[in-house]
Write an enzyme that holds these catalytic residues in place. Structure first.
Site, short mmCIF file in Angstrom:
data_model
loop_
_atom_site.label_atom_id
_atom_site.label_comp_id
_atom_site.label_asym_id
_atom_site.label_seq_id
_atom_site.Cartn_x
_atom_site.Cartn_y
_atom_site.Cartn_z
CB SER A 1 -15.16 -21.75 22.78
OG SER A 1 -14.00 -22.02 22.00
CG ASP B 1 -12.96 -19.28 14.58
OD1 ASP B 1 -13.40 -20.12 13.77
OD2 ASP B 1 -13.38 -19.18 15.75
CG HIS C 1 -15.38 -21.69 17.41
ND1 HIS C 1 -14.25 -20.88 17.40
CD2 HIS C 1 -15.55 -22.09 18.70
CE1 HIS C 1 -13.76 -20.80 18.63
NE2 HIS C 1 -14.53 -21.53 19.44
#
Length: 629
Positions: free
Chosen positions: A481, A604, A607
């Protein structure tokens, strides 16, 4: 009410089996690098449940000539519902007070869990069991309780029909084995290598074989009819088979990868068969396996295994949201989380599960009413009622009221999901264009040191020569991701980069992807990898990846910045060690470059956000063109 079973016996070793299963699951979630196959504890639970439930029903049939289905349902509700309901409402209350970002769809989650269809809810909503950085749900693990709940609903009726119309227990056993194999074959058929396996992981149809193996065993291995006195040879045979099965289970706990092809095309079936054999040897009073699996520690954990299982995920999700440096102290944080889980599960066992297991709910209501009568001073009951009322009230408020204002974490998460989805669409279009171009599968050397210097000026900015090199460089990129999030940025820097990135991807999925690209002549002279965000990198997987890529291609592997996960340092250490073995492997130290730059990341801290992507793209550009490694 059904008559009490005369010859029924409590098999203490089953608490040991439950301990084995729950310890595997806990360590898989907390320290996946230590027990990477610990998720296989769940099929062990399934096998034990299938055997015990069926064995008790057959004892009742043999003794009474019928099965009290209503009484069966009542016992199951008393056994499972109090702790489940308490966990759901306590967790929802906590979310309402402290993590409102998790309130989305909470009503659906509560309803589907209380009706035991949550596993299908997760499938329909494409929730990945293996994506460690989506919106974390403290209820994810409850999928397995839904499968057991569905089994408990229909199985008594099925057993009655089988005993009335088939009767022959050996024939029933083989029929159940055929059904179990069919379920395992369905799992194998629906699994697609390189894709998220959550559909087959959650599905009742693809997981039922474990329960059916245990249930089938009960028809030919009834615990109440097994002989205690065996000749020495057969006794040692059972012991040997049991120990071999246990060793096989432990070996699979230590080695099997949750996203590997082997798990879904035979591996989980093998584990379930080993568990069935192990259960059979522990259940036999003439063998020594029951004593081997019986001790005070196993007894304590086994009796609380249900509470340990249901409370593990909420504790992990809430703890890891509060503690930001788990990657630097994985074992210390794991021990703290385990201690919290054990304390909560013990309280659940003492004050919820055990008291309500055989107590009629009507009597509980009467006891509560009486405790509030004038002159009654049962403060424990009154305090418990007050606490339960407060928890229920807060949870009900959270379930009814959608969060009016998004938290920054929730807004970040939704923004990131939209960005990744948009990037995936852009990448697909870009890759289609690249497929029409012929990629050279013959690798060229990176660049000479003189040309590297020409690519950047003294301030580190790209020169016209560097721009030309980046514009023409052929690169195949495979990642998770983080790469998916950065896809547009990377393609602006390297227009001829082919990107294959997916949310939740583990390194174990890369060999199949790379081999397919190589077979299609789509593996460029330069390969960029971004793997390790979602879990540890096995040395065997790394070796496969490097073998497929070959010695003549340049490999650029971004290490990971995941401070909230226990595997961060292990992944980065694995990559650093691999540089010594593979001269063409260049590790781009994204961790060191970005560490401490919290303003570069979404909530988070994994990212890169819009600001961080500028630095990410420039870092990769320098790394590949020779200045970053």
């Amino acid at each position: 009410m059904s008559k009490r079973l005369k010859n029924s016996r409590y098999i203490t070793g089953f608490d040991g089996i439950r301990t084995l299963a729950v310890v595997g699951v806990i360590f898989y979630h907390l320290l996946p690098g230590s027990i990477k196959g610990g998720f296989l504890g769940v099929p062990i639970f399934f096998v034990v449940s299938g055997y015990l439930i069926t064995d008790l029903m057959l004892q009742e049939w043999d003794q009474n000539g019928y099965i009290g289905i209503k009484d069966f349902y009542t016992r199951r509700i008393h056994r499972l519902y109090p702790a489940l309901v308490a966990m759901i409402f306590i967790t929802t209350a906590y979310i309402t007070l402290f993590q409102r970002a998790l309130l989305q769809h909470i009503r659906d989650v509560i309803i589907t869990n209380l009706t035991y269809v949550y596993n299908w809810y997760e499938i329909i909503h494409h929730q990945s069991y293996f994506d460690k950085f989506g919106t974390p749900s403290p209820f994810t693990h409850l999928w397995s309780l839904s499968i057991e709940g569905q089994f408990y609903l229909i199985w008594p009726v099925v057993v009655v029909l089988l005993m009335k119309f088939v009767k022959n227990k050996t024939r029933i056993f083989w029929g159940l084995m055929v059904l179990a194999m069919s379920s395992a074959m369905l799992m194998a058929g629906l699994y697609h290598p390189g894709q998220d396996p959550s559909r087959v992981y959650y599905g009742t149809d693809t997981r039922m074989f474990s329960i059916l193996l245990g249930a089938g065993l009960a028809f030919i291995w009834p615990s109440s009819k097994l002989k205690k006195n065996l000749d020495k040879g057969f006794r040692w045979f059972l012991n040997g088979v049991g120990i071999a099965a246990l060793i096989g289970i432990l070996y699979m706990f230590a080695t099997v990868n949750g996203e590997g092809t082997f798990v879904y095309r035979g591996g989980m079936l093998i584990l379930s068969i080993l568990s069935m054999i192990f259960v059979a040897t522990v259940a036999h009073p003439g063998a020594d396996m029951n004593r081997l699996m019986t001790n005070k520690i196993f007894d304590w954990i086994g009796k609380r295994s249900y509470g340990i299982y249901i409370y593990q995920y909420p504790v992990m999700v809430f703890y890891e949201a509060a503690v930001k440096n788990i990657g630097n102290h994985p074992w210390l944080n794991a021990l703290i989380e385990i201690a919290i889980i054990l304390v909560i599960s013990d309280l659940s066992y003492r004050f919820i599960e055990r008291p309500l297991r055989r107590t009629e709910f009507k009597k509980v209501a009467i006891k509560i009413r009486d405790s509030f009568k004038r002159g009654t001073r049962n403060w424990k009951v009154q305090l418990g009622v007050l606490a339960a009322t407060m928890i229920f009230g807060v949870a009900a408020y959270g379930a009814i009221a959608e969060p009016k204002q998004q938290t920054s974490a929730q807004a970040d998460g939704q923004q990131l999901e939209k960005k990744i989805a948009k990037n995936e669409d852009e990448v697909k279009k870009h890759n289609e264009e690249l497929k029409n171009q012929k990629m050279s599968s013959v690798a060229s050397s990176a660049t000479s040191s003189q040309s590297k210097q020409a690519y950047f000026d003294k301030n580190g900015k790209l020169t016209p020569a560097g721009q030309k090199a980046a514009q023409s460089m052929q690169i195949t990129a495979v990642g998770d991701s983080v790469m998916a999030d950065a896809a547009s940025t990377l393609q602006k820097e390297f227009p001829k980069m082919y990107i294959n990135a997916k949310v939740g991807r583990q390194a174990s999925a890369a060999p199949d992807i790379l081999q397919t690209l190589k077979n299609q002549n789509q593996l460029a002279p330069n390969v960029l990898l971004s793997l390790g965000t979602n879990g540890t990198i096995e040395q065997s997987d790394l070796d496969k990846i490097m073998s497929i890529i070959g010695k003549d291609r340049n490999v650029y592997w971004l290490n990971v910045h995941v401070p909230t996960r226990s595997w961060q340092n292990e992944v980065n250490s694995t990559l650093n060690n691999a540089k010594k073995k593979y001269p063409n492997l260049h590790v781009l130290d994204w961790y060191d470059y970005s560490n401490g730059k919290t303003d570069w990341f979404y909530a988070d801290n994994v990212h890169p956000n819009e600001n961080g992507l500028k630095y990410y793209g420039d870092f990769v550009l320098h790394g590949i063109l020779g200045q970053g490694n």
